[in-house]
Design a protein around this motif. Structure first.
Motif, mmCIF file in Angstrom:
data_model
loop_
_atom_site.group_PDB
_atom_site.id
_atom_site.type_symbol
_atom_site.label_atom_id
_atom_site.label_comp_id
_atom_site.label_asym_id
_atom_site.label_seq_id
_atom_site.Cartn_x
_atom_site.Cartn_y
_atom_site.Cartn_z
ATOM 1 N N ARG A 1 -5.328 -9.513 4.904
ATOM 2 C CA ARG A 1 -4.965 -8.458 3.964
ATOM 3 C C ARG A 1 -5.033 -8.943 2.504
ATOM 4 O O ARG A 1 -4.356 -8.410 1.636
ATOM 5 C CB ARG A 1 -3.569 -7.929 4.279
ATOM 6 C CG ARG A 1 -3.496 -7.178 5.617
ATOM 7 C CD ARG A 1 -2.195 -6.427 5.762
ATOM 8 N NE ARG A 1 -2.020 -5.442 4.687
ATOM 9 C CZ ARG A 1 -0.932 -4.669 4.558
ATOM 10 N NH1 ARG A 1 0.056 -4.762 5.436
ATOM 11 N NH2 ARG A 1 -0.843 -3.818 3.565
ATOM 12 N N THR B 1 0.814 -1.221 0.000
ATOM 13 C CA THR B 1 0.000 0.000 0.000
ATOM 14 C C THR B 1 0.844 1.267 0.000
ATOM 15 O O THR B 1 0.285 2.371 -0.094
ATOM 16 C CB THR B 1 -0.928 0.022 1.231
ATOM 17 O OG1 THR B 1 -0.140 0.050 2.427
ATOM 18 C CG2 THR B 1 -1.841 -1.197 1.243
ATOM 19 N N MET C 1 2.508 -10.752 5.623
ATOM 20 C CA MET C 1 1.155 -10.329 5.244
ATOM 21 C C MET C 1 0.128 -11.329 5.759
ATOM 22 O O MET C 1 0.085 -12.476 5.305
ATOM 23 C CB MET C 1 1.046 -10.204 3.722
ATOM 24 C CG MET C 1 -0.358 -9.829 3.249
ATOM 25 S SD MET C 1 -0.472 -9.671 1.441
ATOM 26 C CE MET C 1 0.110 -7.989 1.232
ATOM 27 N N ASP D 1 -5.525 -6.285 -0.053
ATOM 28 C CA ASP D 1 -4.311 -5.559 -0.437
ATOM 29 C C ASP D 1 -3.498 -6.362 -1.450
ATOM 30 O O ASP D 1 -2.878 -5.790 -2.353
ATOM 31 C CB ASP D 1 -3.458 -5.258 0.800
ATOM 32 C CG ASP D 1 -4.093 -4.216 1.705
ATOM 33 O OD1 ASP D 1 -4.931 -3.438 1.217
ATOM 34 O OD2 ASP D 1 -3.750 -4.194 2.903
#
Length: 574
Positions: free
Chosen positions: A246, A207, A242, A249
């Protein structure tokens, strides 16, 4: 006759009469043959080749070369008709952990793969391309320069092999995140825990606009040095930091990469490990992305995962492996099952290709011939599963890889890869036989090594005695025949250190710290010449970059022998 060919052709009718090969009469563009296909007719009057295309002619000539090699320079009268099961028959070589092969080594590999009808090659890259402006990352890695990549690309193209650009673009970025200014891009600057061990940060924050800026710059520099514009492999596997929560994302990152103008016109290849657990979200993947489903152990759920990708309309490949990494000697039985299961599922679910992976985890301690059985079997099965499933791999390697008329060298390499099966404990993605090499803090008889017995290590040594004697009878005609033998003997010497280590630990209750100083001194004395030889053998085929990191795994074990102390948190050189 066909059992000595690699791959074994689809349709063969060859007799015992042989003739001098001569230059064939060739027709390219023959009807009735699929892409890459060919038909050979050999008579006493000469050889006729009909080929679907230029690649088909190349493969027909490769088959004739192999027939002559297996028949004392002559070729048998009869016919061969052949074409591939899978359009893309690929290999991915790990050149980032830690071996960067020399140009001569790569050329030799490409020559063999092309003769085995492989048509797609990737050099798995994390930090081993010499990106301008990023010298701090690659300066000690002996990286490939742009000119070297362009020259290799041309060498591959002349042999009908596509050299495909590869740059991991999410996880496995630890070599970048070690340095400023890249460290600020880490998803978690503290890294992550794996099996109780702290690992350094390895995943960039998707991000953060600066992450996309970095990746865009890298791809913009890289892609111009490859002549074929069909594919780009961006990895995206194992972003350890991660969490599953997520996934949005992750999908957004894939879409951002897909939208980059630098990659326009290329199909993005991505790994399937993050996507497969979310079958209900697969429809959100953007067009122009092919998923390479990877699995490295027999029993991987190939069918269910490929079925989910097929149901979602996502192009898919299978990506098994050579099972050479984290083994020293290989895992032949596992390799054959893994590749066969992957190909079967690929054919059942209309996969576009196979990408056979050859990794270098934890110091890339396996030598090149240890990967040969997996490279050969992957090439053979992706070409024609029906005729190569039960391929006599030892005989084929002796004839078509090692030029060994005794048949011993290929058989020894294949059988060395099954020594690991002597042990009761078997571990995913690694040979339990060599686990204490990578993690000396493990206790024999407990945890992943529960059930190991001294008698099993004795059986390993007996196997090595017998195979070592047979290796002495091999008569390879290759220019590097002596090097092949030396590599295999040093690999066996390293495993002998580990079997002696195991017996000493079992006698002392399982922990290295409980082994007496005299026994540890003997182990250290046996390991030192292995380390010295490892350096010499490394430099015979590879550039010096990465050698220090590779040696560090062996030197850490040596230090444990010398001190009697193991670090419970050891997970490799930092």
């Amino acid at each position: 006759m066909s059992e000595a060919l690699l791959p074994a052709p689809r349709e063969v009718d060859l007799g015992t009469e042989t003739v001098e090969p001569g230059e064939p009469r060739v027709t390219v563009g023959a009807s009735g043959l699929p892409s890459d296909g060919y038909a050979i007719t050999i008579t006493v009057d000469g050889i006729v080749v009909e080929a679907a295309d230029a690649a088909g002619e190349f493969y027909a000539r490769a088959t004739l070369t192999q027939l002559a090699r297996a028949n004392g320079g002559r070729v048998p009268v009869g016919t061969v008709r052949d074409w591939p099961d899978l359009a893309e028959r690929g290999v991915m070589l790990d050149v980032s952990r830690d071996k960067v092969p020399t140009t001569d080594t790569l050329h030799a590999i490409v020559d063999r793969l092309a003769e085995w009808k492989v048509n797609h090659l990737e050099l798995y890259a994390e930090h081993t391309f010499a990106y301008p402006g990023h010298e701090v990352v690659w300066r000690d890695a002996s990286p490939f320069t742009p000119a070297e990549i362009e020259a290799l690309d041309a060498y591959c193209a002349a042999r009908h092999v596509t050299l495909v650009p590869n740059q991991n673009c999410l996880g496995h970025m630890n070599r970048w995140l070690l340095h400023e200014p890249y460290r600020a891009l880490a998803m978690d600057p503290e890294g992550y825990l794996m099996m109780g061990m702290r690992r350094p940060p390895s995943t960039i924050e998707p991000t953060d606009p600066a992450s996309l800026e970095l990746v865009r710059g890298l791809l913009g520099e890289l892609l111009g040095h490859f002549s074929d514009r069909r594919y780009l492999h961006v990895g995206l596997d194992e972003p350890w930091e991660m969490p599953h929560e997520r996934f949005d994302d992750y999908l957004a990152w894939v879409a951002a990469l897909r939208a980059l103008p630098e990659v326009d016109g290329r199909e993005l290849l991505v790994w399937g490990d993050i996507l497969a657990p979310h079958p209900d979200r697969l429809g959100e993947l953007p067009a122009g992305v092919t998923v390479c489903e990877w699995g490295y152990d027999a029993g991987h759920p190939w069918a269910s995962r490929l079925g989910a990708f097929a149901d979602a309309g996502i192009p898919r490949w299978v990506a098994p492996g050579t099972s050479a990494w984290l083994t020293v000697l290989g895992r032949t039985t596992n390799m054959r099952a893994d590749i066969a299961e992957a190909v079967d599922a690929g054919l059942a679910f209309d996969a576009g290709g196979l990408l056979n992976t050859d990794w270098g985890d934890n110091g890339h301690l396996q030598y090149l011939p240890v990967s040969d059985p997996g490279l050969a079997y992957g090439a053979a099965m992706s070409w024609c599963a029906a005729t190569n499933r039960e391929l006599d791999l030892g005989a084929a390697l002796s004839a078509q890889c090692y030029d060994d008329p005794t048949g011993e060298l290929g058989a020894v390499v294949v059988e060395l890869g099954d020594v690991y099966r002597r042990l009761t404990p078997q571990v995913w993605n690694v040979a339990s036989l060599v686990l204490p090499l990578y993690f000396p803090q493990l206790d024999l008889g407990r945890g992943p090594l529960q059930g190991a017995h001294a008698e099993e290590y004795d059986a390993v040594d007996s196997d090595l005695d017998a195979l070592g004697a047979r290796l002495g009878r091999a008569r390879s005609g290759r220019a590097d025949a002596a090097l092949l033998t030396e590599e295999l003997r040093n690999a066996m010497a390293l495993v002998r250190v580990l079997t002696a280590d195991a017996r000493a630990r079992l006698d002392a209750g399982g922990a290295l710290a409980s082994v007496g100083a005299p026994a540890r001194t003997d182990l250290a004395d046996a390991l030192r010449p292995v380390i010295t030889e490892h350096e010499r053998l490394w430099l015979a085929r590879n550039r010096p970059g990465g050698l220090r990191e590779s040696r560090a795994w062996l030197e850490h074990l040596l230090g444990c022998y010398e001190s009697g102390v193991t670090d419970r948190g050891w997970s490799g050189p930092q």
